[in-house]
Design an enzyme around this catalytic site. Structure first.
Site, PDB file in Angstrom:
ATOM      1  N   GLN A 176      39.246  58.582  65.179  1.00 37.71           N
ATOM      2  CA  GLN A 176      40.600  58.038  64.364  1.00 37.71           C
ATOM      3  C   GLN A 176      41.908  57.803  65.284  1.00 37.71           C
ATOM      4  OE1 GLN A 176      40.179  58.289  60.646  1.00 37.71           O
ATOM      5  NE2 GLN A 176      41.762  56.852  60.658  1.00 37.71           N
TER       6      GLN A 176
ATOM      7  N   GLY B  69      41.769  59.285  51.512  1.00 36.38           N
ATOM      8  CA  GLY B  69      40.524  59.740  50.898  1.00 36.38           C
ATOM      9  C   GLY B  69      39.379  59.403  52.204  1.00 36.38           C
ATOM     10  N   ASP B  70      38.257  59.758  52.044  1.00 31.58           N
ATOM     11  CA  ASP B  70      36.795  59.492  52.887  1.00 31.58           C
ATOM     12  C   ASP B  70      35.807  59.911  51.748  1.00 31.58           C
ATOM     13  OD1 ASP B  70      36.102  58.881  55.644  1.00 31.58           O
ATOM     14  OD2 ASP B  70      34.993  60.562  55.192  1.00 31.58           O
TER      15      ASP B  70
ATOM     16  N   ASN C  14      32.820  53.427  48.347  1.00 31.61           N
ATOM     17  CA  ASN C  14      33.976  52.447  48.484  1.00 31.61           C
ATOM     18  C   ASN C  14      33.667  51.523  49.411  1.00 31.61           C
ATOM     19  OD1 ASN C  14      36.577  52.261  50.243  1.00 31.61           O
ATOM     20  ND2 ASN C  14      37.011  52.209  47.927  1.00 31.61           N
TER      21      ASN C  14
ATOM     22  N   LYS D  87      41.905  64.372  60.826  1.00 30.47           N
ATOM     23  CA  LYS D  87      40.893  64.209  59.940  1.00 30.47           C
ATOM     24  C   LYS D  87      40.784  65.495  59.148  1.00 30.47           C
ATOM     25  CE  LYS D  87      37.708  61.249  57.989  1.00 30.47           C
ATOM     26  NZ  LYS D  87      37.893  59.657  57.854  1.00 30.47           N
TER      27      LYS D  87
ATOM     28  N   LYS E  36      40.804  54.206  66.529  1.00 28.44           N
ATOM     29  CA  LYS E  36      40.885  53.428  65.603  1.00 28.44           C
ATOM     30  C   LYS E  36      42.350  53.066  65.258  1.00 28.44           C
ATOM     31  CE  LYS E  36      38.233  54.386  62.303  1.00 28.44           C
ATOM     32  NZ  LYS E  36      37.646  55.089  61.052  1.00 28.44           N
TER      33      LYS E  36
ATOM     34  N   LYS F 132      47.202  60.731  61.118  1.00 30.78           N
ATOM     35  CA  LYS F 132      46.804  59.926  59.783  1.00 30.78           C
ATOM     36  C   LYS F 132      45.328  59.643  59.864  1.00 30.78           C
ATOM     37  CE  LYS F 132      47.753  57.028  56.404  1.00 30.78           C
ATOM     38  NZ  LYS F 132      46.683  58.164  55.539  1.00 30.78           N
TER      39      LYS F 132
ATOM     40  N   SER G 295      46.410  51.791  54.767  1.00 30.65           N
ATOM     41  CA  SER G 295      47.032  53.131  54.308  1.00 30.65           C
ATOM     42  C   SER G 295      48.428  52.850  55.012  1.00 30.65           C
ATOM     43  CB  SER G 295      46.518  54.373  54.976  1.00 30.65           C
ATOM     44  OG  SER G 295      45.465  54.699  53.878  1.00 30.65           O
TER      45      SER G 295
ATOM     46  N   THR H 216      38.765  48.913  53.600  1.00 35.53           N
ATOM     47  CA  THR H 216      37.898  49.084  54.528  1.00 35.53           C
ATOM     48  C   THR H 216      36.711  48.185  54.431  1.00 35.53           C
ATOM     49  OG1 THR H 216      38.557  51.488  54.202  1.00 35.53           O
ATOM     50  CG2 THR H 216      36.695  51.057  55.452  1.00 35.53           C
TER      51      THR H 216
HETATM   52  P1  NDP Z   1      31.811  57.343  49.445  1.00 32.15           P
HETATM   53  O1  NDP Z   1      31.829  58.628  49.217  1.00 32.15           O
HETATM   54  O2  NDP Z   1      32.486  56.548  48.433  1.00 32.15           O
HETATM   55  O3  NDP Z   1      30.502  56.798  49.638  1.00 32.15           O
HETATM   56  C1  NDP Z   1      29.634  57.044  50.567  1.00 32.15           C
HETATM   57  C2  NDP Z   1      28.184  56.397  50.351  1.00 32.15           C
HETATM   58  O4  NDP Z   1      27.307  56.734  51.311  1.00 32.15           O
HETATM   59  C3  NDP Z   1      27.427  57.004  49.112  1.00 32.15           C
HETATM   60  O5  NDP Z   1      26.875  55.600  48.576  1.00 32.15           O
HETATM   61  C4  NDP Z   1      26.579  57.758  49.590  1.00 32.15           C
HETATM   62  O6  NDP Z   1      25.552  58.218  49.073  1.00 32.15           O
HETATM   63  C5  NDP Z   1      26.132  57.371  51.038  1.00 32.15           C
HETATM   64  N1  NDP Z   1      25.472  58.302  51.737  1.00 32.15           N
HETATM   65  C6  NDP Z   1      25.960  59.256  52.204  1.00 32.15           C
HETATM   66  N2  NDP Z   1      25.068  60.087  53.124  1.00 32.15           N
HETATM   67  C7  NDP Z   1      23.970  59.086  52.843  1.00 32.15           C
HETATM   68  C8  NDP Z   1      22.974  59.030  53.397  1.00 32.15           C
HETATM   69  N3  NDP Z   1      22.487  59.931  54.513  1.00 32.15           N
HETATM   70  N4  NDP Z   1      21.726  57.970  53.458  1.00 32.15           N
HETATM   71  C9  NDP Z   1      22.255  56.794  52.636  1.00 32.15           C
HETATM   72  N5  NDP Z   1      23.291  56.780  51.917  1.00 32.15           N
HETATM   73  C10 NDP Z   1      24.236  57.764  52.162  1.00 32.15           C
HETATM   74  O7  NDP Z   1      32.527  57.324  50.925  1.00 32.15           O
HETATM   75  P2  NDP Z   1      33.259  55.954  51.672  1.00 32.15           P
HETATM   76  O8  NDP Z   1      32.589  54.741  51.154  1.00 32.15           O
HETATM   77  O9  NDP Z   1      34.631  56.122  51.565  1.00 32.15           O
HETATM   78  O10 NDP Z   1      32.819  56.144  53.140  1.00 32.15           O
HETATM   79  C11 NDP Z   1      31.620  55.744  53.967  1.00 32.15           C
HETATM   80  C12 NDP Z   1      31.811  55.926  55.323  1.00 32.15           C
HETATM   81  O11 NDP Z   1      32.852  54.942  55.633  1.00 32.15           O
HETATM   82  C13 NDP Z   1      32.048  57.100  56.107  1.00 32.15           C
HETATM   83  O12 NDP Z   1      31.284  56.988  57.130  1.00 32.15           O
HETATM   84  C14 NDP Z   1      33.571  57.073  56.114  1.00 32.15           C
HETATM   85  O13 NDP Z   1      33.902  58.019  57.085  1.00 32.15           O
HETATM   86  C15 NDP Z   1      33.798  55.871  56.399  1.00 32.15           C
HETATM   87  N6  NDP Z   1      35.126  55.186  56.253  1.00 32.15           N
HETATM   88  C16 NDP Z   1      35.756  55.251  54.990  1.00 32.15           C
HETATM   89  C17 NDP Z   1      36.927  54.721  54.612  1.00 32.15           C
HETATM   90  C18 NDP Z   1      37.654  54.600  53.574  1.00 32.15           C
HETATM   91  O14 NDP Z   1      38.876  54.047  53.305  1.00 32.15           O
HETATM   92  N7  NDP Z   1      36.853  54.919  52.540  1.00 32.15           N
HETATM   93  C19 NDP Z   1      37.805  54.244  56.121  1.00 32.15           C
HETATM   94  C20 NDP Z   1      37.153  54.136  57.281  1.00 32.15           C
HETATM   95  C21 NDP Z   1      35.782  54.573  57.339  1.00 32.15           C
HETATM   96  P3  NDP Z   1      25.224  59.460  47.670  1.00 32.15           P
HETATM   97  O15 NDP Z   1      26.191  59.211  46.806  1.00 32.15           O
HETATM   98  O16 NDP Z   1      23.888  59.689  47.533  1.00 32.15           O
HETATM   99  O17 NDP Z   1      25.870  60.818  48.742  1.00 32.15           O
END
Ligand code: NDP
Length: 447
Positions: free
Chosen positions: A113, A167-168, A243, A128, A116, A92, A379, A212
């Site tokens: 993962q 998703g991620d 997200n 992943k 976690k 997962k 999930s 999350t």
């Molecule tokens: P999204 O794609 O929804 O959002 C990612 C965000 O991070 C965007 O605002 C993006 O900006 C920004 N970002 C990416 N790179 C950078 C950077 N170098 N500097 C500043 N901002 C940056 O992803 P999620 O919110 O889903 O995921 C975010 C993190 O959380 C990741 O590490 C993911 O692995 C982790 N995560 C997510 C889960 C989930 O359920 N979605 C579960 C557990 C962990 P831009 O649009 O400019 O790229």
């Protein structure tokens, strides 16, 4: 051989066999470091090649993803799925679509993962996947064709009892929809349990979208309560605006905090009076625009393309964007400006240097494998609903999430104390996550 030598042998071998994968090395190094106290106390955890097996994925898939863009040109991307460990349950973990994706990044995420998922207390293994496909600037039709091509290979490797992606970064509800549609077409069955993060009318779970970010805030509040504090009335910095960041912001403000800044890869926004979450969602989710647009449209917000979000004066920081976005210098800025609590909504957003600074300067720090486990936990709740052909209410699902996050905090706090590292939640999370997987692997023999 003493434990230090033993662990350094494992690590050196891993470096040699996995050259050019710095993020994977970083994730393993942190876990191995925490395991020294476990191996000293319970040497049987090194029996049967357990540590070497834990660091080697059960299966690594790399595949070609060809698709045709809107101009009729053929594009070729690379797809990945690393099925790391299934001792506790089906693999997962999410799929990431971002140009920075490579095997080492997917391996670091898959490795994290495992622990976690173990911490959630639910029966799920670790995996992943993703692609170096860049969704930015692509039309919806291009994204759909890419998702269909990606699933045309992936479908044969996943399933309700085998591997359940989600998703991620770059993969939200829209992409899960395209991926699920193609899976259903290929297998000629409506197997809702094969993916999570689905739409609510076709097998999705309430609270999964928020889980999350909400979960990270629930855990932060538990950690603060353990130190006689709470989010109420506090200033919070949240990085990212995707997200995780959006729902962490929403929940932190609901609990009485003011979120004073957020970011994307183009810069950061200072919001001294708090974030208008509905506006931010509209700009990021619906209009898919940059954070500077928020500052254009909201009077008291200012956009900065230079400097650092981490320089703001605050009480709590929640890095929710991406790996290694917060380094030692940033950690010192946070400490200088009053931050006492940090919880990672993203995966490995803090560098090893930053974590060292948090420890030295007395900042309580919850690592991602504990703090952002609410997403994968919900999930797993979606999988439970799919298996029983049921759907639960928002309040019930949210209460399950809160209980899971509270149990995770109790478990990492208790484990840190048990091994003589009170308040060190990195050690607590690594050991608590490890022991459950290790016990299952030992019971199941050398496979
Ligand atoms: P999204 O794609 O929804 O959002 C990612 C965000 O991070 C965007 O605002 C993006 O900006 C920004 N970002 C990416 N790179 C950078 C950077 N170098 N500097 C500043 N901002 C940056 O992803 P999620 O919110 O889903 O995921 C975010 C993190 O959380 C990741 O590490 C993911 O692995 C982790 N995560 C997510 C889960 C989930 O359920 N979605 C579960 C557990 C962990 P831009 O649009 O400019 O790229």
């Amino acid at each position: 051989m003493n434990v230090d030598e033993q662990v350094s042998n494992y690590y050196n071998l891993l470096l040699k066999r996995n050259a050019g994968e710095p993020e994977f090395h970083q994730a393993v190094s942190e876990v191995l470091d925490s395991l020294k106290v476990v191996l000293a106390k319970d040497p049987h955890y090194a029996d049967y090649g357990l540590i070497q097996r834990l660091c080697e994925p059960e299966r690594q898939l790399i595949f070609r993803v060809p698709w045709v863009d809107d101009k009729g040109t053929v594009q070729v991307n690379r797809g990945f799925r690393v099925q790391f460990n299934s001792a506790l349950g089906p693999y997962k973990g999410g799929l990431r679509f971002h140009p920075s994706v490579n095997l080492g990044i997917i391996k670091f995420l898959g490795f994290e993962q495992i622990f976690k998922n173990s911490l959630t207390g639910l029966p799920i293994g670790g995996a992943k996947g993703g692609s170096d496909f860049d969704p930015k600037g692509r039309s919806e039709a291009e994204i759909m064709r890419f998702c269909q091509s990606f699933m045309t290979e992936l479908f044969r490797h996943i399933g309700e009892y085998r591997d359940v992606p989600a998703g991620d970064i770059g993969v939200g509800g829209r992409e899960i929809g395209f991926l699920f549609g193609q899976y259903r077409r290929l297998v000629n069955q409506h197997e809702s349990g094969v993916l999570t993060g689905k739409g609510l009318t076709w097998g999705g779970s309430l609270v999964r979208t928020e889980a999350t970010g909400y979960g990270a805030v629930y855990l932060t509040n538990e950690m603060m309560a353990a130190h006689n504090d709470s989010l109420d009335g506090k200033r919070v910095i949240v990085s990212g605006s995707g997200n995780v960041a959006i729902y962490a912001t929403a929940k932190a403000q609901e609990l009485g905090a003011t979120v004073i800044g957020f970011s994307d890869s183009s810069g950061w926004v200072h919001t001294p009076n708090g974030v208008d979450v509905a506006k931010l969602r509209e700009i990021k989710d619906q209009r898919r625009e940059r954070v500077s647009v928020y500052a254009d449209e909201i009077k008291d917000a200012t956009f900065h393309s230079t400097g650092s979000l981490w320089s703001l004066t605050a009480d709590v920081a929640l890095p929710c964007a991406t790996q290694n976005e917060l380094n030692g210098e940033h950690a010192n800025m946070l400490a200088d400006n009053g931050v006492r609590f940090v919880a990672e909504g993203a995966n490995m957003p803090s560098t090893a240097d930053a974590i060292e600074v948090f420890r030295e300067r007395g900042i309580y720090f919850a690592p991602g494998k504990a703090a952002n486990a609410g997403g994968v936990a919900t999930s797993a709740l979606e999988m439970q609903q799919n298996a029983s052909r049921d759907s639960w209410s928002f309040d019930y699902t949210d209460s399950r999430l809160q209980t899971i996050m509270s149990n995770i905090f109790k478990s990492i706090d208790r484990t840190a104390r048990e091994y003589g590292h009170e308040g060190n939640y990195v050690v607590g999370a690594n050991i608590a996550g490890f022991r459950k997987v290790a016990d299952a692997m030992l019971a199941q023999g050398v496979i």
